[in-house]
Design an enzyme around this catalytic site. Sequence first.
Site, short mmCIF file in Angstrom:
data_model
loop_
_atom_site.label_atom_id
_atom_site.label_comp_id
_atom_site.label_asym_id
_atom_site.label_seq_id
_atom_site.Cartn_x
_atom_site.Cartn_y
_atom_site.Cartn_z
N LYS A 83 0.86 -1.19 0.00
CA LYS A 83 0.00 0.00 0.00
C LYS A 83 0.89 1.23 0.00
O LYS A 83 1.81 1.36 0.83
CB LYS A 83 -0.84 -0.03 1.27
CG LYS A 83 -2.20 0.59 1.20
CD LYS A 83 -2.90 0.26 2.52
CE LYS A 83 -4.27 0.82 2.59
NZ LYS A 83 -4.79 0.72 3.96
C1 E4P Z 1 -8.17 1.59 4.32
O1 E4P Z 1 -7.44 0.78 3.82
C2 E4P Z 1 -7.91 2.27 5.60
O2 E4P Z 1 -7.26 1.37 6.47
C3 E4P Z 1 -9.17 2.66 6.34
O3 E4P Z 1 -10.33 2.27 5.69
C4 E4P Z 1 -9.14 4.01 6.95
O4 E4P Z 1 -10.38 4.29 7.52
P1 E4P Z 1 -10.64 5.32 8.71
O5 E4P Z 1 -11.08 6.60 8.09
O6 E4P Z 1 -11.75 4.67 9.49
O7 E4P Z 1 -9.37 5.43 9.48
#
Ligand code: E4P
Length: 220
Positions: free
Chosen positions: A83
């Site tokens: 990522k």
């Molecule tokens: C996605 O891969 C992220 O880990 C995640 O969905 C972030 O979400 P949040 O806004 O709840 O931190």
Amino acid sequence: MKLFVDTGNLKEIEALASLGIVDGVTTNPSLLAKETGDYREILKQICRTVQGPVSAEVVATDTAGMLREGRDLASIDEHIVVKVPFTKDGVRACKTLASEGHRVNVTLIFSATQAWLAAKVGAAFVSPFVGRLDDVGTTGMNLVREIVEIFDNFEYSTEVLVASVRNPIHVIEAARMGADVVTCPPAVYDACFNHPLTDLGLERFLKDWKQAQDAKQVKS
Ligand code: E4P
């Protein structure tokens, strides 16, 4: 639509995976920072448990560092998806990692142009953050609709992974819009599962059945 879990917690992943509904996992530095133990070992065990794509994020902010960390993360297990954040360095890193055969999830996507540019450099997934857009007074799911339409128009193979999901309505809308993947924290799984009428209905069935059995026993 594939369903991923958005957590770095192995116990939560094991509990949900045992239901047979989990296709993959997304983690991020904030989620993994909550866990104790070696992050490489945690990621290895998550991969072993889900046997599907597991996103692991780089923390370097320059292309060279992202490449170094990305290759290292990819070496942990064949299920790891590297990522990278959507920045110019991240886009460069995505292009190189993808050309080496690594799957890349470009994260922190907040506009359709960002998603399109990530697709152009070979991202396997783009992650639009719908909840965080809702938080600032924008309808996050509108972004998902735009991205799905653009990717369909040009037949990009990049998958739209709906992230920052806060409730079952996000999940339903993602499915209706034709998103490829939705990643949910465990609390949203619970919200998708639970319904008071199911609980009440089951309670009533069991009560009626027991009453009938008891009545038969009294007669005999
Ligand atoms: C996605 O891969 C992220 O880990 C995640 O969905 C972030 O979400 P949040 O806004 O709840 O931190």
